[in-house]
Motif scaffolding. Structure first.
Motif, PDB file in Angstrom:
ATOM      1  N   ALA A  22       3.081   0.384 -13.656  1.00  0.00           N
ATOM      2  CA  ALA A  22       3.355   1.813 -13.842  1.00  0.00           C
ATOM      3  C   ALA A  22       3.771   2.477 -12.532  1.00  0.00           C
ATOM      4  N   SER A  23       3.133   2.096 -11.442  1.00  0.00           N
ATOM      5  CA  SER A  23       3.462   2.690 -10.146  1.00  0.00           C
ATOM      6  C   SER A  23       4.879   2.345  -9.710  1.00  0.00           C
ATOM      7  N   VAL A  24       5.262   1.088  -9.903  1.00  0.00           N
ATOM      8  CA  VAL A  24       6.626   0.682  -9.540  1.00  0.00           C
ATOM      9  C   VAL A  24       7.636   1.429 -10.398  1.00  0.00           C
ATOM     10  N   LYS A  25       7.385   1.518 -11.698  1.00  0.00           N
ATOM     11  CA  LYS A  25       8.321   2.210 -12.592  1.00  0.00           C
ATOM     12  C   LYS A  25       8.403   3.699 -12.290  1.00  0.00           C
ATOM     13  N   LEU A  26       7.312   4.278 -11.836  1.00  0.00           N
ATOM     14  CA  LEU A  26       7.288   5.706 -11.511  1.00  0.00           C
ATOM     15  C   LEU A  26       8.044   6.015 -10.227  1.00  0.00           C
ATOM     16  N   HIS A  27       7.954   5.128  -9.238  1.00  0.00           N
ATOM     17  CA  HIS A  27       8.482   5.420  -7.913  1.00  0.00           C
ATOM     18  C   HIS A  27       9.778   4.719  -7.540  1.00  0.00           C
ATOM     19  N   SER A  28      10.282   3.836  -8.400  1.00  0.00           N
ATOM     20  CA  SER A  28      11.532   3.149  -8.073  1.00  0.00           C
ATOM     21  C   SER A  28      12.204   2.644  -9.344  1.00  0.00           C
ATOM     22  N   ALA A  29      13.399   2.145  -9.177  1.00  0.00           N
ATOM     23  CA  ALA A  29      14.134   1.532 -10.284  1.00  0.00           C
ATOM     24  C   ALA A  29      14.107   0.014 -10.153  1.00  0.00           C
ATOM     25  N   ALA A  30      13.197  -0.501  -9.351  1.00  0.00           N
ATOM     26  CA  ALA A  30      13.120  -1.937  -9.085  1.00  0.00           C
ATOM     27  C   ALA A  30      12.705  -2.707 -10.326  1.00  0.00           C
ATOM     28  N   GLU A  31      13.169  -3.937 -10.397  1.00  0.00           N
ATOM     29  CA  GLU A  31      12.777  -4.857 -11.458  1.00  0.00           C
ATOM     30  C   GLU A  31      11.405  -5.420 -11.114  1.00  0.00           C
TER      31      GLU A  31
END
Length: 48
Positions: A22-31
């Motif tokens: 969730a944190s990655v999806k919230l703060h970046s468009a990274a896979e």
């Protein structure tokens, strides 16, 4: 890293904890890429 650094990310390797995802999806468009250890662990539990 800040906001500017997060926009540069292309992939992030991690375990399968939903808070990390969730944190990655919230703060970046990274896979999101799951590491081999945790992937194998989940597979072993599913078939074992």
């Amino acid at each position: 890293m800040g906001e500017a650094g997060c926009t540069l990310l292309e992939q992030v390797a991690m375990d399968m904890w939903s808070a990390y995802i969730a944190s990655v999806k919230l703060h970046s468009a990274a896979e999101v890429v799951f590491d081999k250890f945790h992937t194998a662990q989940h597979l072993a539990r599913a078939v074992g």
